[in-house]
Design a protein around this motif. Structure first.
Motif, PDB file in Angstrom:
ATOM      1  N   VAL A 168      14.728 -25.900   6.042  1.00  0.00           N
ATOM      2  CA  VAL A 168      14.031 -26.787   6.949  1.00  0.00           C
ATOM      3  C   VAL A 168      12.654 -27.048   6.351  1.00  0.00           C
ATOM      4  CG1 VAL A 168      13.002 -26.992   9.239  1.00  0.00           C
ATOM      5  CG2 VAL A 168      15.256 -25.923   8.976  1.00  0.00           C
ATOM      6  N   THR A 169      12.361 -28.297   6.095  1.00  0.00           N
ATOM      7  CA  THR A 169      11.092 -28.676   5.469  1.00  0.00           C
ATOM      8  C   THR A 169      10.268 -29.474   6.462  1.00  0.00           C
ATOM      9  OG1 THR A 169      12.141 -28.732   3.296  1.00  0.00           O
ATOM     10  CG2 THR A 169      10.005 -29.811   3.506  1.00  0.00           C
ATOM     11  N   LEU A 170       9.042 -29.015   6.726  1.00  0.00           N
ATOM     12  CA  LEU A 170       8.136 -29.679   7.662  1.00  0.00           C
ATOM     13  C   LEU A 170       6.766 -29.830   7.029  1.00  0.00           C
ATOM     14  CD1 LEU A 170       8.937 -27.675  10.927  1.00  0.00           C
ATOM     15  CD2 LEU A 170       9.677 -30.002  10.395  1.00  0.00           C
TER      16      LEU A 170
ATOM     17  N   TRP B 193      13.707 -11.979  16.605  1.00  0.00           N
ATOM     18  CA  TRP B 193      13.459 -12.813  15.437  1.00  0.00           C
ATOM     19  C   TRP B 193      12.709 -11.969  14.414  1.00  0.00           C
ATOM     20  CZ3 TRP B 193      15.369 -17.296  13.827  1.00  0.00           C
ATOM     21  CH2 TRP B 193      15.944 -18.174  14.768  1.00  0.00           C
ATOM     22  N   TYR B 194      13.297 -11.911  13.197  1.00  0.00           N
ATOM     23  CA  TYR B 194      12.644 -11.264  12.076  1.00  0.00           C
ATOM     24  C   TYR B 194      12.228 -12.330  11.067  1.00  0.00           C
ATOM     25  CZ  TYR B 194      14.009  -6.531  13.444  1.00  0.00           C
ATOM     26  OH  TYR B 194      14.137  -5.325  14.102  1.00  0.00           O
ATOM     27  N   VAL B 195      11.139 -12.052  10.337  1.00  0.00           N
ATOM     28  CA  VAL B 195      10.672 -12.959   9.295  1.00  0.00           C
ATOM     29  C   VAL B 195      10.601 -12.200   7.975  1.00  0.00           C
ATOM     30  CG1 VAL B 195       8.227 -12.515   9.880  1.00  0.00           C
ATOM     31  CG2 VAL B 195       8.833 -14.563   8.593  1.00  0.00           C
ATOM     32  N   GLN B 196      10.992 -12.888   6.923  1.00  0.00           N
ATOM     33  CA  GLN B 196      10.942 -12.293   5.583  1.00  0.00           C
ATOM     34  C   GLN B 196      10.166 -13.215   4.653  1.00  0.00           C
ATOM     35  OE1 GLN B 196      14.746 -11.606   3.601  1.00  0.00           O
ATOM     36  NE2 GLN B 196      13.917  -9.770   2.643  1.00  0.00           N
ATOM     37  N   TYR B 197       8.974 -12.786   4.239  1.00  0.00           N
ATOM     38  CA  TYR B 197       8.176 -13.534   3.285  1.00  0.00           C
ATOM     39  C   TYR B 197       8.689 -13.231   1.871  1.00  0.00           C
ATOM     40  CZ  TYR B 197       5.214 -14.150   7.341  1.00  0.00           C
ATOM     41  OH  TYR B 197       4.745 -14.453   8.597  1.00  0.00           O
ATOM     42  N   PRO B 198       8.450 -14.134   0.927  1.00  0.00           N
ATOM     43  CA  PRO B 198       8.986 -13.945  -0.432  1.00  0.00           C
ATOM     44  C   PRO B 198       8.644 -12.582  -1.015  1.00  0.00           C
ATOM     45  CG  PRO B 198       8.033 -16.136  -0.198  1.00  0.00           C
ATOM     46  CD  PRO B 198       7.694 -15.396   1.067  1.00  0.00           C
ATOM     47  N   GLY B 199       9.669 -11.902  -1.520  1.00  0.00           N
ATOM     48  CA  GLY B 199       9.458 -10.615  -2.193  1.00  0.00           C
ATOM     49  C   GLY B 199       9.204  -9.443  -1.270  1.00  0.00           C
TER      50      GLY B 199
ATOM     51  N   VAL C  17       1.163 -23.630   6.275  1.00  0.00           N
ATOM     52  CA  VAL C  17       1.826 -23.355   4.998  1.00  0.00           C
ATOM     53  C   VAL C  17       2.226 -21.887   4.914  1.00  0.00           C
ATOM     54  CG1 VAL C  17       1.513 -23.297   2.499  1.00  0.00           C
ATOM     55  CG2 VAL C  17       0.709 -25.273   3.800  1.00  0.00           C
ATOM     56  N   SER C  18       1.399 -21.015   5.463  1.00  0.00           N
ATOM     57  CA  SER C  18       1.661 -19.570   5.408  1.00  0.00           C
ATOM     58  C   SER C  18       2.873 -19.148   6.237  1.00  0.00           C
ATOM     59  CB  SER C  18       0.429 -18.792   5.870  1.00  0.00           C
ATOM     60  OG  SER C  18       0.062 -19.193   7.174  1.00  0.00           O
ATOM     61  N   ASP C  19       3.423 -20.046   7.041  1.00  0.00           N
ATOM     62  CA  ASP C  19       4.640 -19.746   7.810  1.00  0.00           C
ATOM     63  C   ASP C  19       5.910 -19.911   6.975  1.00  0.00           C
ATOM     64  OD1 ASP C  19       3.188 -21.327  10.725  1.00  0.00           O
ATOM     65  OD2 ASP C  19       3.231 -19.190  10.191  1.00  0.00           O
ATOM     66  N   SER C  20       5.761 -20.404   5.771  1.00  0.00           N
ATOM     67  CA  SER C  20       6.929 -20.572   4.892  1.00  0.00           C
ATOM     68  C   SER C  20       7.562 -19.211   4.636  1.00  0.00           C
ATOM     69  CB  SER C  20       6.497 -21.209   3.565  1.00  0.00           C
ATOM     70  OG  SER C  20       5.949 -22.485   3.779  1.00  0.00           O
ATOM     71  N   ALA C  21       8.829 -19.079   4.977  1.00  0.00           N
ATOM     72  CA  ALA C  21       9.518 -17.793   4.903  1.00  0.00           C
ATOM     73  C   ALA C  21      10.978 -18.020   5.313  1.00  0.00           C
ATOM     74  CB  ALA C  21       8.876 -16.778   5.837  1.00  0.00           C
TER      75      ALA C  21
ATOM     76  N   THR D 132      17.298 -18.805   8.248  1.00  0.00           N
ATOM     77  CA  THR D 132      16.828 -20.178   8.078  1.00  0.00           C
ATOM     78  C   THR D 132      15.616 -20.156   7.169  1.00  0.00           C
ATOM     79  OG1 THR D 132      17.559 -20.775  10.307  1.00  0.00           O
ATOM     80  CG2 THR D 132      15.954 -22.240   9.237  1.00  0.00           C
ATOM     81  N   HIS D 133      15.737 -20.858   6.028  1.00  0.00           N
ATOM     82  CA  HIS D 133      14.622 -20.933   5.089  1.00  0.00           C
ATOM     83  C   HIS D 133      13.699 -22.062   5.527  1.00  0.00           C
ATOM     84  CE1 HIS D 133      13.190 -21.567   0.651  1.00  0.00           C
ATOM     85  NE2 HIS D 133      12.312 -20.903   1.377  1.00  0.00           N
ATOM     86  N   LEU D 134      12.476 -21.723   5.858  1.00  0.00           N
ATOM     87  CA  LEU D 134      11.484 -22.690   6.322  1.00  0.00           C
ATOM     88  C   LEU D 134      10.465 -22.949   5.230  1.00  0.00           C
ATOM     89  CD1 LEU D 134      10.207 -24.326   8.664  1.00  0.00           C
ATOM     90  CD2 LEU D 134       8.920 -22.256   9.256  1.00  0.00           C
ATOM     91  N   ILE D 135      10.256 -24.225   4.930  1.00  0.00           N
ATOM     92  CA  ILE D 135       9.273 -24.632   3.923  1.00  0.00           C
ATOM     93  C   ILE D 135       8.269 -25.547   4.600  1.00  0.00           C
ATOM     94  CG2 ILE D 135       8.916 -25.851   1.733  1.00  0.00           C
ATOM     95  CD1 ILE D 135      11.900 -25.224   1.112  1.00  0.00           C
ATOM     96  N   ILE D 136       6.999 -25.155   4.554  1.00  0.00           N
ATOM     97  CA  ILE D 136       5.930 -25.973   5.140  1.00  0.00           C
ATOM     98  C   ILE D 136       5.106 -26.555   4.006  1.00  0.00           C
ATOM     99  CG2 ILE D 136       3.989 -26.054   6.736  1.00  0.00           C
ATOM    100  CD1 ILE D 136       6.696 -25.311   7.998  1.00  0.00           C
ATOM    101  N   GLN D 137       5.018 -27.887   4.001  1.00  0.00           N
ATOM    102  CA  GLN D 137       4.270 -28.566   2.946  1.00  0.00           C
ATOM    103  C   GLN D 137       2.883 -28.962   3.444  1.00  0.00           C
ATOM    104  OE1 GLN D 137       7.026 -31.784   2.107  1.00  0.00           O
ATOM    105  NE2 GLN D 137       8.031 -30.600   0.496  1.00  0.00           N
ATOM    106  N   PRO D 138       1.854 -28.859   2.572  1.00  0.00           N
ATOM    107  CA  PRO D 138       0.491 -29.220   2.995  1.00  0.00           C
ATOM    108  C   PRO D 138       0.372 -30.723   3.262  1.00  0.00           C
ATOM    109  CG  PRO D 138       0.512 -28.281   0.770  1.00  0.00           C
ATOM    110  CD  PRO D 138       1.932 -28.324   1.220  1.00  0.00           C
TER     111      PRO D 138
END
Lengths: 112, 115
Positions: A11-13, A35-41, A82-86, A106-112
Motif C-alpha cells: 500500500v503506497t500513500l 496489530w503488530y508492526v515490523q520496521y525494516p530489519g 514517512v516513518s510509518d513505512s513498515a 500489509t507492506h505500507l510505503i509512505i512517500q514524502p
C-alpha cells in the motif's frame, strides 16, 4: 480458510494521507485482537490491542476498534508519516498452545 | 527497548555446522516461542514451551531442536541446516496462553544465513 485476513500490499500513500488497513477474523470464542508492526530489519512490536467487543486500541495516532458484528479490526491513522513505512500484521489470540494467529501482513510505503 | 533478548543478532553457518540461538526474558512469563520468518511473510510458529511442556509444529524438520534450561531461557539448536532455512528467527514470550495473557512480546530476531 484463513482465520485472519488482511489486505495485502504494498500500500503506497503520500505523507499526511489517511490510512486504513482492513482486517477480518474468524473465531469460535472471544479472541483478543492485535496489530503488530515490523520496521525494516527489526522484530515485531505491539502497536495496539483490544480484548473485547467495542474496545478501541490506540497508539502513536493509530486506532482500531474491535467489531464483533462485522468480525473486523481495521487499522486507521488520520495522517501518516514517512516513518510509518513498515509491515503491519493483524493477529488473533483465542487461547491455546498455538499462540497468535497472524494475517499475511500489509507492506505500507509512505512517500514524502 | 525489547525485554526479550536474542543472541546472536546475525549468524552465518555452513550446512555441516552445529550452532545455537539463544533467547532470554525476565518478565516472569510462562510461555516462550520460536518463530521462523521469511521476508515480508508472517511469522510461522515452530515451537512453544508453555508451563514446562513443549508443543511442536509437526512440519518443523528435526534439524531444529529446542531446549528450555529454565523458565526464562529458550535455546534453538541448529544442525545440518539447508540453505532454505535461511530466515529471521524470532523468539517471543507471553504471560500465559489465554486470549488475554497470550499477547506476544518479541525479541529483535536472529538473522540466519546458511551457506
Amino acid at each position: 480458510g484463513d482465520s485472519v485476513t488482511q489486505m495485502e500490499g504494498p500500500v503506497t500513500l503520500s505523507e499526511e494521507a489517511f490510512l486504513t488497513i482492513n482486517c477480518t477474523y474468524t473465531a469460535t470464542g472471544y479472541p483478543s485482537l492485535f496489530w503488530y508492526v515490523q520496521y525494516p530489519g527489526e522484530g515485531l512490536q505491539l502497536l495496539l490491542k483490544a480484548t473485547k467487543a467495542d474496545d478501541k486500541g490506540s497508539n502513536k495516532g493509530f486506532e482500531a476498534t474491535y467489531r464483533k458484528e462485522t468480525t473486523s479490526f481495521h487499522l486507521e491513522k488520520g495522517s501518516v508519516q514517512v516513518s510509518d513505512s513498515a509491515v503491519y500484521f493483524c493477529a488473533r489470540a483465542e487461547g491455546g498452545a498455538d499462540g497468535l494467529t497472524f494475517g499475511k501482513g500489509t507492506h505500507l510505503i509512505i512517500q514524502p | 527497548d525489547t525485554e526479550v533478548t536474542q543472541t546472536p543478532k546475525h549468524l552465518v553457518m555452513g550446512m555441516t555446522n552445529k550452532k545455537s540461538l539463544k533467547c532470554e526474558q525476565h518478565m516472569g512469563h510462562r510461555a516462550m516461542y520460536w518463530y521462523k520468518q521469511k521476508a515480508k511473510k508472517p511469522p510461522e510458529l515452530m515451537f512453544v514451551y508453555s508451563y514446562e511442556k513443549l508443543s511442536i509444529n509437526e512440519s518443523v524438520p528435526s534439524r531444529f531442536s529446542p531446549e528450555c534450561p529454565n523458565s526464562s531461557l529458550l535455546n534453538l539448536h541448529l544442525h545440518a541446516l539447508q540453505p532454505e532455512d535461511s530466515a529471521l528467527y524470532l523468539c517471543a514470550s507471553s504471560q500465559g496462553t489465554g486470549p488475554i495473557t497470550g499477547e506476544l512480546f518479541f525479541g529483535e530476531g536472529s538473522r540466519l544465513t546458511v551457506l
